[in-house]
Design a protein around this motif. Structure first.
Motif, mmCIF file in Angstrom:
data_model
loop_
_atom_site.group_PDB
_atom_site.id
_atom_site.type_symbol
_atom_site.label_atom_id
_atom_site.label_comp_id
_atom_site.label_asym_id
_atom_site.label_seq_id
_atom_site.Cartn_x
_atom_site.Cartn_y
_atom_site.Cartn_z
ATOM 1 N N GLY A 149 49.948 76.110 2.723
ATOM 2 C CA GLY A 149 50.532 74.892 2.182
ATOM 3 C C GLY A 149 49.867 73.586 2.593
ATOM 4 N N TRP A 150 48.771 73.650 3.314
ATOM 5 C CA TRP A 150 48.056 72.448 3.723
ATOM 6 C C TRP A 150 47.063 72.058 2.623
ATOM 7 N N ALA A 151 46.706 70.768 2.555
ATOM 8 C CA ALA A 151 45.749 70.298 1.556
ATOM 9 C C ALA A 151 44.873 69.206 2.172
ATOM 10 N N PRO A 152 43.634 69.069 1.681
ATOM 11 C CA PRO A 152 42.779 67.989 2.170
ATOM 12 C C PRO A 152 43.411 66.631 1.839
ATOM 13 N N ASP A 153 43.244 65.666 2.739
ATOM 14 C CA ASP A 153 43.776 64.327 2.464
ATOM 15 C C ASP A 153 42.660 63.313 2.218
ATOM 16 N N GLY A 154 41.427 63.798 2.095
ATOM 17 C CA GLY A 154 40.299 62.927 1.787
ATOM 18 C C GLY A 154 39.497 62.478 2.996
ATOM 19 N N ALA A 155 40.023 62.657 4.203
ATOM 20 C CA ALA A 155 39.303 62.224 5.399
ATOM 21 C C ALA A 155 38.291 63.288 5.816
ATOM 22 N N HIS A 156 37.170 62.833 6.337
ATOM 23 C CA HIS A 156 36.150 63.738 6.865
ATOM 24 C C HIS A 156 35.453 63.032 8.024
ATOM 25 N N ARG A 157 34.808 63.829 8.864
ATOM 26 C CA ARG A 157 34.091 63.259 10.004
ATOM 27 C C ARG A 157 32.964 64.200 10.419
ATOM 28 N N GLU A 158 32.049 63.635 11.182
ATOM 29 C CA GLU A 158 30.958 64.407 11.775
ATOM 30 C C GLU A 158 30.983 64.149 13.268
ATOM 31 N N LEU A 159 31.008 65.216 14.041
ATOM 32 C CA LEU A 159 30.969 65.118 15.492
ATOM 33 C C LEU A 159 29.596 65.577 15.958
ATOM 34 N N GLU A 160 29.009 64.825 16.870
ATOM 35 C CA GLU A 160 27.681 65.178 17.361
ATOM 36 C C GLU A 160 27.790 65.647 18.807
ATOM 37 N N SER A 161 27.142 66.768 19.095
ATOM 38 C CA SER A 161 27.140 67.306 20.451
ATOM 39 C C SER A 161 26.058 66.609 21.279
ATOM 40 N N ALA A 162 26.047 66.901 22.560
ATOM 41 C CA ALA A 162 25.062 66.302 23.464
ATOM 42 C C ALA A 162 23.631 66.683 23.081
ATOM 43 N N THR A 163 23.451 67.833 22.428
ATOM 44 C CA THR A 163 22.104 68.261 22.027
ATOM 45 C C THR A 163 21.744 67.802 20.624
ATOM 46 N N GLY A 164 22.662 67.085 19.981
ATOM 47 C CA GLY A 164 22.382 66.581 18.642
ATOM 48 C C GLY A 164 22.882 67.460 17.521
ATOM 49 N N ALA A 165 23.477 68.601 17.842
ATOM 50 C CA ALA A 165 24.052 69.448 16.797
ATOM 51 C C ALA A 165 25.241 68.716 16.179
ATOM 52 N N THR A 166 25.388 68.839 14.879
ATOM 53 C CA THR A 166 26.450 68.142 14.163
ATOM 54 C C THR A 166 27.482 69.133 13.660
ATOM 55 N N VAL A 167 28.750 68.793 13.869
ATOM 56 C CA VAL A 167 29.860 69.575 13.347
ATOM 57 C C VAL A 167 30.558 68.715 12.302
ATOM 58 N N LYS A 168 30.605 69.206 11.081
ATOM 59 C CA LYS A 168 31.266 68.475 9.997
ATOM 60 C C LYS A 168 32.670 69.038 9.825
ATOM 61 N N GLN A 169 33.642 68.128 9.674
ATOM 62 C CA GLN A 169 35.034 68.537 9.535
ATOM 63 C C GLN A 169 35.707 67.781 8.396
ATOM 64 N N VAL A 170 36.715 68.407 7.828
ATOM 65 C CA VAL A 170 37.578 67.805 6.829
ATOM 66 C C VAL A 170 39.006 67.862 7.362
ATOM 67 N N ARG A 171 39.793 66.824 7.067
ATOM 68 C CA ARG A 171 41.171 66.788 7.560
ATOM 69 C C ARG A 171 42.126 67.299 6.488
ATOM 70 N N LEU A 172 42.985 68.220 6.893
ATOM 71 C CA LEU A 172 44.032 68.720 6.024
ATOM 72 C C LEU A 172 45.366 68.201 6.545
ATOM 73 N N HIS A 173 46.361 68.173 5.670
ATOM 74 C CA HIS A 173 47.679 67.679 6.078
ATOM 75 C C HIS A 173 48.771 68.480 5.382
ATOM 76 N N THR A 174 49.968 68.384 5.923
ATOM 77 C CA THR A 174 51.139 68.990 5.318
ATOM 78 C C THR A 174 52.363 68.188 5.726
ATOM 79 N N SER A 175 53.363 68.212 4.891
ATOM 80 C CA SER A 175 54.632 67.558 5.208
ATOM 81 C C SER A 175 55.477 68.528 6.034
ATOM 82 N N LEU A 176 56.183 67.995 7.013
ATOM 83 C CA LEU A 176 57.044 68.819 7.865
ATOM 84 C C LEU A 176 58.516 68.630 7.537
ATOM 85 N N VAL A 177 58.820 67.806 6.548
ATOM 86 C CA VAL A 177 60.217 67.564 6.177
ATOM 87 C C VAL A 177 60.565 68.207 4.868
#
Length: 177
Positions: A149-177
């Motif tokens: 039941g989760w869906a992307p909310d349009g946000a994304h980010r890239e995290l860089e490690s100390a060695t320069g490797a990049t991790v790309k992520q997308v944010r998902l969301h869901t309502s709890l009510v």
């Protein structure tokens, strides 16, 4: 006669920290192949101490660690907390910071139990929305989360490690009510 495994999910105890580290490091070795040297350089003893501290005395009472059990063996863990994203409201938005099931014990319901326990915990802490950052290349986890039941909310980010490797992520969301 059928035999049913004794399975459950509960709040983590400090004694669970070493098992959490074992599962986390194994997952990171698989997930972050580009940063394999960084993962291998991590000290399991120090990580265990950090998890023990996090479980014993979190900096926020709404930061919780949960574990999935089969009998008394930890098979997975989840971390939930207020969302610290700049566009989040920490009163309204909770986050699943991490949810990992030991690869040897996947597809046995541990992930579903952990996710339900995480949602129940966020609801009990009065959050009305939950977010979860998922690696863009983790198709299995993304499928599991979206089927729940989760869906992307349009946000994304890239995290860089100390060695320069990049991790790309997308944010998902869901309502709890």
């Amino acid at each position: 006669m059928s035999v049913h495994a004794d399975v459950s999910a509960r709040l983590a105890w400090p004694a669970d920290a070493a098992a959490i580290v074992r599962i986390q490091l194994a997952s990171w070795r698989t997930s972050f192949g580009d940063a394999a040297a960084e993962v291998e350089a991590l000290d399991p003893v120090q990580l265990t101490e950090r998890w023990t501290s996090l479980i014993s005395s979190p900096h926020d009472a709404r930061l919780r660690v949960l574990v999935a059990l089969e009998r008394a063996e930890v098979r997975g863990f989840a971390l939930v907390h207020p969302s610290f994203d700049p566009d989040s409201d920490q009163v309204v938005d909770g986050e699943v910071g991490e949810l990992v099931v030991d690869a040897a014990h996947q597809r046995n319901g541990h992930g579903s139990r952990l996710l339900q326990a995480a949602i129940d915990t966020l609801v009990a802490d009065k959050f009305s929305r939950a977010v979860w950052w998922i690696g863009t290349g983790d198709d299995a986890l993304r499928s599991f989360v979206t089927e729940s039941g989760w869906a992307p909310d349009g946000a994304h980010r890239e995290l860089e490690s100390a060695t320069g490797a990049t991790v790309k992520q997308v944010r998902l969301h869901t309502s709890l009510v």
